[in-house]
Design a protein around this motif. Structure first.
Motif, PDB file in Angstrom:
ATOM      1  N   VAL A 160      -6.470  -4.254   1.442  1.00  0.00           N
ATOM      2  CA  VAL A 160      -6.310  -5.697   1.585  1.00  0.00           C
ATOM      3  C   VAL A 160      -7.503  -6.341   0.890  1.00  0.00           C
ATOM      4  CG1 VAL A 160      -6.271  -7.649   3.177  1.00  0.00           C
ATOM      5  CG2 VAL A 160      -5.011  -5.555   3.742  1.00  0.00           C
ATOM      6  N   VAL A 161      -7.234  -7.341   0.058  1.00  0.00           N
ATOM      7  CA  VAL A 161      -8.294  -8.016  -0.686  1.00  0.00           C
ATOM      8  C   VAL A 161      -8.498  -9.412  -0.117  1.00  0.00           C
ATOM      9  CG1 VAL A 161      -9.078  -8.810  -2.938  1.00  0.00           C
ATOM     10  CG2 VAL A 161      -7.732  -6.700  -2.761  1.00  0.00           C
ATOM     11  N   GLY A 162      -9.706  -9.692   0.277  1.00  0.00           N
ATOM     12  CA  GLY A 162     -10.090 -11.041   0.683  1.00  0.00           C
ATOM     13  C   GLY A 162     -10.855 -11.701  -0.451  1.00  0.00           C
ATOM     14  N   ILE A 163     -10.564 -12.977  -0.701  1.00  0.00           N
ATOM     15  CA  ILE A 163     -11.175 -13.674  -1.836  1.00  0.00           C
ATOM     16  C   ILE A 163     -12.353 -14.515  -1.355  1.00  0.00           C
ATOM     17  CG2 ILE A 163     -10.771 -15.218  -3.770  1.00  0.00           C
ATOM     18  CD1 ILE A 163      -7.765 -14.623  -3.433  1.00  0.00           C
ATOM     19  N   ALA A 164     -13.502 -14.319  -1.993  1.00  0.00           N
ATOM     20  CA  ALA A 164     -14.690 -15.118  -1.685  1.00  0.00           C
ATOM     21  C   ALA A 164     -15.017 -15.973  -2.907  1.00  0.00           C
ATOM     22  CB  ALA A 164     -15.855 -14.214  -1.307  1.00  0.00           C
ATOM     23  N   GLY A 165     -14.189 -16.984  -3.115  1.00  0.00           N
ATOM     24  CA  GLY A 165     -14.317 -17.855  -4.275  1.00  0.00           C
ATOM     25  C   GLY A 165     -13.151 -17.663  -5.222  1.00  0.00           C
ATOM     26  N   GLN A 222       4.509  12.843  -2.946  1.00  0.00           N
ATOM     27  CA  GLN A 222       5.246  13.957  -2.332  1.00  0.00           C
ATOM     28  C   GLN A 222       4.430  14.588  -1.213  1.00  0.00           C
ATOM     29  OE1 GLN A 222       6.341  16.519  -5.709  1.00  0.00           O
ATOM     30  NE2 GLN A 222       8.479  16.045  -5.234  1.00  0.00           N
ATOM     31  N   ALA A 223       3.133  14.801  -1.455  1.00  0.00           N
ATOM     32  CA  ALA A 223       2.275  15.451  -0.457  1.00  0.00           C
ATOM     33  C   ALA A 223       2.170  14.635   0.820  1.00  0.00           C
ATOM     34  CB  ALA A 223       0.892  15.698  -1.050  1.00  0.00           C
ATOM     35  N   LEU A 224       2.142  13.292   0.677  1.00  0.00           N
ATOM     36  CA  LEU A 224       2.000  12.428   1.851  1.00  0.00           C
ATOM     37  C   LEU A 224       3.340  11.963   2.399  1.00  0.00           C
ATOM     38  CD1 LEU A 224      -0.954  12.320   0.642  1.00  0.00           C
ATOM     39  CD2 LEU A 224      -1.091  10.046   1.675  1.00  0.00           C
ATOM     40  N   GLY A 225       4.424  12.264   1.705  1.00  0.00           N
ATOM     41  CA  GLY A 225       5.742  11.851   2.172  1.00  0.00           C
ATOM     42  C   GLY A 225       5.968  10.358   2.089  1.00  0.00           C
ATOM     43  N   ILE A 226       5.376   9.718   1.061  1.00  0.00           N
ATOM     44  CA  ILE A 226       5.566   8.274   0.882  1.00  0.00           C
ATOM     45  C   ILE A 226       6.212   8.007  -0.473  1.00  0.00           C
ATOM     46  CG2 ILE A 226       3.636   7.676   2.381  1.00  0.00           C
ATOM     47  CD1 ILE A 226       1.967   7.126  -0.119  1.00  0.00           C
ATOM     48  N   GLU A 227       6.661   6.763  -0.669  1.00  0.00           N
ATOM     49  CA  GLU A 227       7.321   6.383  -1.907  1.00  0.00           C
ATOM     50  C   GLU A 227       6.580   5.296  -2.667  1.00  0.00           C
ATOM     51  OE1 GLU A 227      11.282   5.341  -0.814  1.00  0.00           O
ATOM     52  OE2 GLU A 227      11.861   7.414  -0.333  1.00  0.00           O
ATOM     53  N   ARG A 228       5.663   4.598  -1.983  1.00  0.00           N
ATOM     54  CA  ARG A 228       4.894   3.574  -2.673  1.00  0.00           C
ATOM     55  C   ARG A 228       3.655   3.212  -1.883  1.00  0.00           C
ATOM     56  NH1 ARG A 228       6.660  -2.650  -1.981  1.00  0.00           N
ATOM     57  NH2 ARG A 228       7.159  -2.648   0.235  1.00  0.00           N
ATOM     58  N   MET A 229       2.692   2.604  -2.591  1.00  0.00           N
ATOM     59  CA  MET A 229       1.519   2.015  -1.952  1.00  0.00           C
ATOM     60  C   MET A 229       1.399   0.565  -2.424  1.00  0.00           C
ATOM     61  SD  MET A 229      -1.544   4.763  -1.498  1.00  0.00           S
ATOM     62  CE  MET A 229      -2.065   4.735  -3.182  1.00  0.00           C
ATOM     63  N   VAL A 230       0.845  -0.273  -1.565  1.00  0.00           N
ATOM     64  CA  VAL A 230       0.754  -1.697  -1.879  1.00  0.00           C
ATOM     65  C   VAL A 230      -0.657  -2.213  -1.639  1.00  0.00           C
ATOM     66  CG1 VAL A 230       3.190  -2.085  -1.313  1.00  0.00           C
ATOM     67  CG2 VAL A 230       1.441  -2.428   0.445  1.00  0.00           C
ATOM     68  N   VAL A 231      -0.965  -3.298  -2.296  1.00  0.00           N
ATOM     69  CA  VAL A 231      -2.205  -4.050  -2.091  1.00  0.00           C
ATOM     70  C   VAL A 231      -1.811  -5.446  -1.632  1.00  0.00           C
ATOM     71  CG1 VAL A 231      -4.259  -5.026  -3.181  1.00  0.00           C
ATOM     72  CG2 VAL A 231      -3.465  -2.743  -3.842  1.00  0.00           C
ATOM     73  N   LEU A 232      -2.444  -5.944  -0.592  1.00  0.00           N
ATOM     74  CA  LEU A 232      -2.157  -7.272  -0.063  1.00  0.00           C
ATOM     75  C   LEU A 232      -3.302  -8.223  -0.396  1.00  0.00           C
ATOM     76  CD1 LEU A 232      -0.808  -6.338   3.506  1.00  0.00           C
ATOM     77  CD2 LEU A 232       0.469  -6.580   1.368  1.00  0.00           C
ATOM     78  N   VAL A 233      -2.951  -9.397  -0.886  1.00  0.00           N
ATOM     79  CA  VAL A 233      -3.932 -10.417  -1.241  1.00  0.00           C
ATOM     80  C   VAL A 233      -3.208 -11.752  -1.209  1.00  0.00           C
ATOM     81  CG1 VAL A 233      -3.472 -10.275  -3.731  1.00  0.00           C
ATOM     82  CG2 VAL A 233      -5.733 -11.045  -2.932  1.00  0.00           C
ATOM     83  N   SER A 234      -3.943 -12.837  -1.126  1.00  0.00           N
ATOM     84  CA  SER A 234      -3.289 -14.146  -1.154  1.00  0.00           C
ATOM     85  C   SER A 234      -2.690 -14.398  -2.528  1.00  0.00           C
ATOM     86  CB  SER A 234      -4.286 -15.260  -0.801  1.00  0.00           C
ATOM     87  OG  SER A 234      -4.834 -15.858  -1.950  1.00  0.00           O
TER      88      SER A 234
END
Length: 549
Positions: A283-288, A216-228
């Protein structure tokens, strides 16, 4: 097997005197000799057993073993003397556990460890420090902060002045120890979440007010994480616990080398950033990667994150120690550009279970997760528990710190180079065998392959999508049974996983997975494992699947 006689049972009584003998080591020579005898059984009896039994376990079904462990009552009086308990562990438990030290155990990220680790673990257990608090650890907390700085320097390569300022600072943190990589990833995303959903006018921050108020404070409805799509499942756990919902961990497509498709990542970032109701948390980058050992293009991911001011986390739980190899450390190029990095100690640092670590480029980043209490971790104290997901925590840092002194950078580098070199040799051997298909060539020391009878390989290559799906379904069933039969035979072990593919690309594919980290594993042993697989398929499974396929 119960070796305790009725006469012995009568001697085993719980009272103040017997408990005193358990808790206080008497100083006479007889008591010391007895304790040394017990330790000899553990240190050498168990090791001799593992050395003599090179297979992974004894051939005994889980159902049969479970039938022996049906009693749910705890005895009111002591049942056995310590000597009998240790004998039982060595003779009755160890044979039916998994011999992860076997050079034929090449299916999971657990392996043989240097023998001195057993001594170090015993020392840590005997000292029994709790690193949540200086009052229960003192110098151990100081050693831990020094060790964190040493590995932080391997990752981020800051200058002397940086480490002189922060190595023992009471105001900053270069990282922290956790129980494993899962909790390390969770800590990194916890910091990322709190840094985004921090204090604002009329809002005290997500940690105090919760996700609903934060959105509500930020005026958003969701947050996401991006990864392969090869991202570790711990990221979904973290999203669930942090209130994002695990469906908001978005798996991105991979390229032909099993790395995240950076063009797809750039498009996703651009599209999501254009939505005012959605925020990219990290964003998550995979190292292995766990399944393939592949390493994402970390420098390109870092550039995209920097351009859009997104937290960049590198999951190097598996691949982190590759930095110790002069020959292969370039494979982790760009890891120094990550805002946070996960490394597991009980993987390629060859430590006992359990040890995870998380590192932050910004020494003040962990302030976002600081907690205090009136009786412990008080404001202004330097207790490591202030910025830790765990409360009470063992001093596993002493084990890793000691191991680094014993092994050195070069010692760990040799182990890394053995695994990567062996994986490349094994890939060449798989390609040379007509009934096997190499599915994912190794980048580090993990590879996948499957058993595909030679007569089916050409058919599969030329098949229409619908026919390819049918053939792959048959091959999937074959490889599942093959892996199970080899595991139950008890001589050797490879794991398996499933690569999800759309029907137009032949459908899902079950593959056999090898993790090559045991320094005692040689190409000769890997050839034996392939020979055993061929024998299983040709003698036991050939007729059953021949008619179907």
């Amino acid at each position: 097997m119960d070796r305790t006689s009725e006469a012995q049972r009568r001697e085993l009584v719980a009272n103040r005197e017997t408990l005193k003998r358990i808790f206080i080591m008497r100083e006479d020579d007889s008591a010391k000799a007895t304790l040394l005898k017990y330790m000899e059984q553990i240190f050498f009896g168990l090791q001799d057993f593992l050395k003599d039994h090179v297979g992974i376990t004894e051939e005994r079904s889980l159902r049969e073993m479970a039938s022996r462990f049906q009693n749910s009552l705890i005895s009111e009086q002591p049942e056995k003397k310590l000597a009998d308990v240790i004998t039982e562990l060595v003779e009755d438990i160890a044979p039916h556990a998994v011999n992860v030290a076997s050079p034929y155990f090449v299916g999971h990220m657990t392996s043989a460890m240097p023998f001195f680790m057993v001594h170090l673990a015993a020392f840590v257990a005997a000292l029994n420090q709790n690193v949540v608090k200086l009052e229960t650890s003192k110098i151990v907390s100081i050693v831990e902060k020094q060790l964190l700085a040493k590995i932080h320097r391997m990752i981020y390569q800051q200058d002397d002045a940086f480490y002189s300022r922060h190595i023992q600072s009471v105001d900053t943190s270069l990282g922290g120890f956790t129980e494993d990589g899962t909790l390390a990833n969770m800590t990194a995303l916890w910091v990322a979440r709190n840094s985004i959903l921090n204090q604002a006018e009329g809002f005290a921050g997500v940690e105090q007010e919760g996700m609903f108020a934060a959105y509500q404070a930020l005026g958003i409805e969701r947050m996401v994480v991006l990864v392969s799509q090869l991202g570790h499942y711990s990221l979904r756990k973290a999203a669930g616990l942090l209130g994002l919902g695990n469906k908001n961990v978005i798996g991105l497509p991979i390229d032909a080398n099993n790395r995240v498709d950076v063009d797809a990542l750039a498009r996703a970032v651009k599209e999501i950033s254009a939505d005012p109701k959605t925020r990219i948390m990290a964003v998550v980058g995979i190292a292995g990667a766990t399944e393939t050992g592949s390493v994402d293009p970390l420098p390109r991911i870092a550039e995209i994150c920097a351009e859009h001011n997104i937290h960049f986390h590198a999951d190097a739980a598996w691949g982190g120690p590759t930095l110790f190899s002069e020959k292969y450390k370039h494979l982790l190029e760009g890891i120094d550009m990550a805002d946070s990095v996960t490394i597991d100690g009980h993987k390629q640092f060859y430590m006992p279970m359990t040890c995870g670590m998380v590192y932050f480029k910004n020494p003040w980043a962990m302030d976002a997760i600081a907690y205090h209490s009136t009786y412990i971790a008080r404001p202004g104290s330097v207790d490591l528990g202030i910025k830790s997901l765990a409360g009470s925590r063992a001093s596993t840092s002493l084990i890793l710190d000691s191991a680094l002194k014993v092994m050195g950078v070069k010692g760990y580098g040799i182990l890394v180079e053995h695994g990567i070199g062996l994986a490349r040799q094994f890939a060449k051997e798989i390609r040379a065998r007509e009934n096997f298909e190499l599915v994912t060539p190794p980048e580090l020391n993990i590879l996948t392959y499957r058993y595909v009878p030679a007569r089916l390989q050409e058919r599969l290559q030329n098949a229409e999508p619908k026919e390819a799906v049918r053939i792959n379904q048959c091959l999937n069933a074959l490889n599942i049974v093959l892996q199970r039969d080899q595991r139950e035979a008890g001589k050797s072990f490879v794991s398996r996983t499933t690569f999800r593919r759309p029907p137009e690309k032949g459908g899902d594919v079950v593959v056999l997975r090898t993790v090559l980290m045991n320094p005692m594993t040689r190409l000769r042993i890997l050839k034996e494992i392939l020979d055993e697989q061929e024998q299983i398929c040709q003698t036991k499974l050939g007729k059953a699947f021949g008619a179907i396929c």
